[in-house]
Enzyme design. Sequence first.
Site, short mmCIF file in Angstrom:
data_model
loop_
_atom_site.label_atom_id
_atom_site.label_comp_id
_atom_site.label_asym_id
_atom_site.label_seq_id
_atom_site.Cartn_x
_atom_site.Cartn_y
_atom_site.Cartn_z
N HIS A 1 -29.12 57.25 55.52
CA HIS A 1 -30.17 56.90 54.57
C HIS A 1 -31.08 58.09 54.28
CE1 HIS A 1 -32.23 53.07 52.92
NE2 HIS A 1 -32.53 54.09 52.14
N GLU B 1 -28.77 48.28 58.93
CA GLU B 1 -29.32 49.59 59.34
C GLU B 1 -30.35 49.38 60.44
OE1 GLU B 1 -30.82 51.76 55.99
OE2 GLU B 1 -28.90 51.80 54.96
#
Length: 530
Positions: free
Chosen positions: A281, A263
């Site tokens: 997220h 990420e």
Amino acid sequence: MAPKVLVSDSLSETAVQIFRDRGIEVDFLPALGKDKDKLAEVIGKYDGLAIRSATKVTAALLEHATNLKVVGRAGIGTDNVDKEAASKKGVIVMNTPFGNMITTAEHAIAMMFAVARQLPEASASTHAGKWEKSKFMGVELTAKTLGVIGAGNIGGIVCNRALGLKMKVVAYDPFLSEERASEMGVEKVELDELLKRADFITLHVPLTDSTRNILSKENLEKTKKGVRIINCARGGLVDEMALAELLKSGHVAGAAFDVFAVEPATENPLFNLPNVVCTPHLGASTTEAQENVALQVAEQMSNYLLDGAVENALNMPSMTAEEAKVMGPWVKLAESLGSFIGQVTEEAIETINITYDGVASEMNLKALEAAVIAGIMQAVNPDVNMVSAPLIAKERGIQISKTTQDASGTFDGFIKLDIQTVEKYRTIAGTVFSDGKPRFIQIKGITIDSEIGEHMLYTTNKDVPGVLGKLGTLLAEHGENIANFTLGRASEGGDAIAMTFLDTPIKAETVAALKDTGLFQRVIPLHFKA
């Protein structure tokens, strides 16, 4: 002089006002966290630092933090804080582990609905002026089996919500007792059973060595055809490449991911596959959750700076400053005893009895108990701390009792753990010597005198000639250097144990070689906090 706090990330004005109302001077500079050089220039003026995820509390920054006493993270994740460096500097690191539980659980449920009915694709198609009603045939959640991997705080809420949707819930969680599972209304199963039966699988565990790729290629292939996978917990729990292949083959009917192995996820094997829902997220991204964690961190930091109360600390026991001076080595011992049990125990723990003997019985037993439980729980969840551990144990249905007694035997005092799992009974005891160093003095009822090192190897065997020679030879052949070694036995020819203190973490191939000899009943690498 009033304590001074810097808020270097975006917190609500209400949270900032809590500091002011408590008489704490506060500078609210929400953009400062992104400027590491400017932050380093000013951090030396502050007693407290309140952050979210943008501010990076590195070892280099902490070198400039000459007055810093506490870092408070509004949220659960503390990857942006060098906790080891903070500990060495005497800086407490706090988080707010319970502020976003409902929000994250709700997101998992929303993702399950989305993948069951292909909502994102159907929405995009309709926005494009198409009317592809027959293309988006979904499935009901009612009467389907939901497999929950990890039935702790967030997973427990998901179980509750799923039962409200009239789903059948099966849960895999090594720390979930049968009694607690019954209270929750779920069926406790082993992982293979969950994989075989679940129509939907949702993950709610931290990323640790034991949970990394828990849905590996091998485990994904064990799932029933048509399963749908939801991950709103941590990236790295699922083999994304293997999942992508099973989605393409049709074995897996859909997936919904809020977290990814890398990420920010600008590219991923799951992207652009049919019936795969992806979000960036967002698990904790609701107004309520962000407000809750901000208010909590302000209260916790204020309580510490004004009253010395320690709440949700990741690197310090919950105790007064006076107690810490005397209890420090005993807290470390208690945590190490628990850590040993956590690392050697695979079955669900039902009961824990802690015996405090002699000087140990006169200390802050609540803190020692919390250290024991934290040590046990950290084997599967490194984010557990001494404040959250007792609550987590209670939610898991683990029964905890204590016994205190006057000094007995050859030591001024000791702590002993007696653990009952669904299948086995385990026991370990330890003491603190006059040099302030904790030591293990009994394992499995066998007397031993073992120093506690960061990297250790625990082996059990029958007391026959040649075993120790083989152990030493194989360790040498694989380049493993022994720092210290202790052994003990129940009786001649009976059960024997050895604790080997190594300079570095033992290699997997060394463990495999030891197991292949057939001489050892158990070969378990151990890691203890330095």
